[in-house]
Design a protein around this motif. Structure first.
Motif, short mmCIF file in Angstrom:
data_model
loop_
_atom_site.label_atom_id
_atom_site.label_comp_id
_atom_site.label_asym_id
_atom_site.label_seq_id
_atom_site.Cartn_x
_atom_site.Cartn_y
_atom_site.Cartn_z
N TRP A 669 0.83 -1.21 0.00
CA TRP A 669 0.00 0.00 0.00
C TRP A 669 0.87 1.26 0.00
CZ3 TRP A 669 -4.41 1.32 -1.61
CH2 TRP A 669 -5.05 2.46 -1.16
N SER A 670 1.93 1.24 0.79
CA SER A 670 2.83 2.38 0.83
C SER A 670 3.47 2.64 -0.53
CB SER A 670 3.92 2.14 1.88
OG SER A 670 4.92 3.14 1.83
N GLU A 671 3.89 1.58 -1.21
CA GLU A 671 4.58 1.77 -2.48
C GLU A 671 3.61 2.12 -3.61
OE1 GLU A 671 7.19 -1.59 -3.04
OE2 GLU A 671 8.48 -0.96 -1.40
N LEU A 672 2.36 1.66 -3.51
CA LEU A 672 1.35 2.12 -4.47
C LEU A 672 1.15 3.63 -4.32
CD1 LEU A 672 -1.37 -0.70 -4.31
CD2 LEU A 672 0.09 -0.14 -6.27
N ARG A 686 -7.44 0.71 -3.50
CA ARG A 686 -8.12 0.67 -2.20
C ARG A 686 -7.40 -0.34 -1.30
NH1 ARG A 686 -9.91 4.45 -4.34
NH2 ARG A 686 -12.07 5.07 -4.72
N PHE A 687 -7.51 -0.14 0.01
CA PHE A 687 -6.90 -1.05 0.99
C PHE A 687 -7.94 -1.41 2.03
CE2 PHE A 687 -3.20 -1.49 4.31
CZ PHE A 687 -3.39 -2.86 4.33
N LEU A 688 -8.37 -2.66 2.02
CA LEU A 688 -9.33 -3.17 3.01
C LEU A 688 -8.55 -3.89 4.09
CD1 LEU A 688 -12.25 -3.70 3.93
CD2 LEU A 688 -12.24 -5.75 2.47
N TYR A 689 -8.60 -3.38 5.31
CA TYR A 689 -7.76 -3.86 6.42
C TYR A 689 -8.65 -4.41 7.52
CZ TYR A 689 -4.95 -3.32 10.71
OH TYR A 689 -4.31 -3.52 11.91
#
Length: 730
Positions: A669-672, A686-689
């Motif tokens: 996610w950080s590198e995206l 999107r990031f579903l956590y």
């Protein structure tokens, strides 16, 4: 809107409410099987297991045997036909509730169930029973300091647990690797194998239960909140926290058969790779772990159940001995022998048989290019009955122990698990499933005919049809998979395609999964492609070797080749496609995203992103070094291609995932964001956590949110619908 509203798969609430069979055991007289069945709790936040009896004749109806708020699992039978199970239900005969799962016995003659253990840390599951003895072996975790007082092992364990609870201490001091496994911490307690003699006390709970005189929680409705997800098959309700006690000095109840450890001071050695009892209950054959730096091998050991003495039967450096089985006459054993894999290539999984003392060892099925998932002795002890992945199925096979040719028993499109053989009739029972049919009990007669047995979890109607698809790669290898299409997908109304990549990677798309259920996507109108690329099982050792130390090569080109084959069909819309996968499938989704722009969206769940980072943080680092060379790991690292990603990505990860730690999702996610976010920080990804989920996302309410988010994301980028944030995500 759902594409098909005629089945439970078009409604996530209806889907998660479907009852599911997740365990099977065969009664010693062959007349019935016991099934564990998971049903949704009233608040829809978990599943509760119960045990049902089903006649193997195929006639009659399932009968429910247990009912409690805590649920039951780990079902097995005693030699008398009593049902053994584990449960954290309240024990009315205990002065205080241990809040931990115990071993219970429901007598064959009827009456109430009664607890036959009272361990402070609980019982993890029934590991082995004997055909002609009252001996039972269970797994249980005990604190290592209790080993110093072997005559008071159980009492001291209770005292130590009480001290930790009173001091509110949860810290764990480790002295060896590993420290975590899949989704839970290891320690501070250690696994033990405990033997019980169910007829060992004339005034025991066993005798009381069999007489029908026992009082207590029984099989009626229990009190208290349930636990356990029940979404995947498993052995029992778990060992529990073990926080309760009577008093620190209370002796283990004399009215219960006293468990005795077969693995004193075990360390992690009793994290077994299988165990089996001889028919007379005198010998336990167990695959015990031998620690080695960051990992270890497993060796085969014969344990004298009366004295606890260990005799090593088979032990070789860099060899794993696993899955022992004992013949009905008690004279022979069968086991799996597997040489440790190396970056140079995978090694075969060999099936061996020997005398029960280890003599006369010889390999069987030497030309059978398959890996057995499980095996037991046939009724006459002249063959093994086994299951194995094969060509997208999981048939039952018969392996003669004289070295004769392997015979395939079942020839349908199903996968079989949980096999057991009736020693008197030769009938085999198992659970059977496919991508159109959830697990259900079946009987396989000696002539190979298969009869579906009554099930307390009726099989739901499904919205799609399944067909076999294949292609040929540039190197001349056949690559196949399953294609599930909506009934109305035609040349006039072609369906968008969802490429769904399996995990593993040593795996195959051949059996139903409640966690990964393509029928939900089919109900939304998608055609779902379930391919078995290089590294998949069921196609021989050479097929696995094609992708060894090179995950981004043949596995990737296989996936693209079979996708090309499928999108050429008139009923598939090649202009609307997406790719998704979890675990190794998530790795491949990341690799796909960095190497092609052909997909409108990519969903990556619990995925490997930076292999060097992953190798040092996963729960079993040594394994990854055994299958990757430094050069292979570097060349096949997907994070190196982050700048090439074009397709919108949905990243999903659970914080309690210890197999693929959360650092993988966080770094992805950080590198995206680093390479693809706009000046204002916005991006199509999107990031579903999930803070309290693991590798699979098991809580029903979270599984629902998972699918809602996936379908909303795919709908936006594949179907052209507006992005709609799931309501429960605020």
């Amino acid at each position: 809107m759902p594409h098909d509203d005629t089945t439970p798969f078009s409604d996530l609430d209806a889907f998660i409410a479907l009852p599911r069979v997740d365990g099977i055991a065969l009664a010693p007289d062959g007349s019935r099987v016991a099934l564990t069945v998971s049903t949704l709790k009233p608040d829809a936040t978990g599943y509760t297991r119960s045990i049902w009896a089903v006649p193997t004749s195929g006639a009659g109806d399932p009968v429910r045997l247990t009912r409690s708020a805590k649920g039951e699992g780990g079902v097995a039978f005693s030699r008398h036909g009593d049902v053994l199970f584990t449960s954290a239900r309240p024990d009315a005969d205990a002065d205080a509730d241990t809040e931990a799962s115990q071993l219970w016995l429901l007598p064959a003659a009827g009456g109430e169930a009664r607890a036959v253990t009272r361990l402070a840390g609980g019982v993890g599951g029934v590991l082995a029973t004997a055909l002609a003895s009252d001996t039972v072996v269970v797994g249980a975790d005990l604190l290592p300091a209790a080993n110093a007082t072997p005559d008071r092992l159980l009492e001291r364990d209770a005292e130590l647990r009480a001290s930790r609870k009173d001091a509110s201490v949860t810290a764990i001091l480790h002295e060896t690797y590993p420290v975590r496994y899949w989704d839970h911490d290891l320690g501070p307690d250690e696994p033990h194998l405990l033997a019980l003699d169910l007829a060992g006390s004339t005034d025991s709970a066993v005798a009381a239960a069999r007489s029908g005189a026992a009082a207590g929680a029984g099989s009626g409705a229990g009190a208290g909140a349930g636990a356990g997800s029940g979404a995947v098959a498993g052995a029992g309700a778990g060992s529990g926290a073990g926080s309760g006690r009577e008093t620190p000095t209370t002796p283990y109840p004399s009215t219960l058969p006293r468990p005795r450890t077969l693995t004193p001071s075990p360390g992690r050695s009793a994290d077994t790779a299988g165990q089996a009892l001889s028919p007379d209950g005198s010998t336990l054959i167990a695959a015990l772990k031998v620690p080695e730096q960051r990992n270890g091998r497993t060796r085969l050991v014969a344990i004298d159940v009366r004295t606890g003495a260990h005799t090593v039967l088979f032990d070789e450096q860099d060899v794993f001995f696993e899955m022992p089985a004992v013949s009905h006459d008690g004279r022979s054993i069968a086991y799996l022998r597997a040489v440790r894999d190396t970056p140079a290539g995978p090694n075969d999984h060999e099936i061996w048989v020997a005398d029960i003392d280890g003599g006369n060892a010889r390999r069987i099925a030497t030309t059978w290019d398959r890996w057995a998932n499980e095996f037991v002795f046939d009724a006459d002890d002249r063959a093994l009955v086994a299951t194995a992945d094969q060509d997208g199925r999981g048939p039952v096979f018969r392996l003669p122990i004289d070295g004769g040719a392997v015979e395939q028993v079942t020839t349908d499109d199903f996968a079989y698990t949980g096999i057991a053989v009736d020693a008197s009739s030769g009938v085999i029972v198992a659970l059977r499933s496919s991508w159109t049919t959830p697990p259900h009990p079946v009987r396989i007669d000696p002539d190979g005919s298969v009869t579906a047995l009554p099930t307390p979890a009726p099989l739901p109607a499904v919205p799609g049809r399944m067909s076999d698809v294949s292609t040929t790669t540039e190197d001349g290898v056949r690559v196949r998979g399953w294609l599930i299409t909506p009934p109305d997908a035609t040349a006039e109304t072609p369906a968008p395609l969802l490429l769904w990549i399996h995990g593993g990677p040593l795996n195959s798309w051949n059996a139903w999964s409640w966690r990964w259920t393509p029928m939900l996507a089919v109900a939304q109108g998608y055609a779902v492609l379930l391919p078995d690329p290089a590294l998949s099982t069921g196609y021989g050792l050479d097929f696995i070797a094609r992708g060894w130390d090179a995950w981004g090569q043949a596995p990737y080109t296989d996936l693209m080749r079979i996708t090309d084959e499928v999108v050429a069909r008139p009923d598939i819309d090649q202009s609307r496609t997406a790719a998704m996968g979890g675990s190794f499938g998530g790795y491949m989704a990341n690799w796909v995203a960095g190497h092609t722009d052909r997909f409108d969206a990519v969903v990556t769940h619990a995925s490997l992103w930076a292999l060097e980072q992953f190798n040092g943080t996963t729960d079993s680092s040594d394994y990854w070094q055994s299958i990757f060379s430094p050069e292979g790991m570097a060349a096949n690292d997907p994070h190196r291609f982050v700048t090439d990603i074009v397709s919108p990505m949905l990243v999903i990860h659970g914080d309690h995932d210890y197999r693929v730690p959360i650092g993988e999702g966080l770094r992805l996610w950080s590198e995206l964001a680093e390479h693809h976010a706009g000046a204002d920080g916005s991006m199509p990804h999107r990031f579903l956590y999930f803070p309290d989920e693991n590798h699979w996302v098991l809580k029903p309410q979270h599984a629902k949110v998972w699918y809602q988010t996936v379908f909303a994301f795919l709908g936006q980028h594949v179907l052209g619908t507006d992005w709609e944030r799931p309501a429960l995500l605020g």
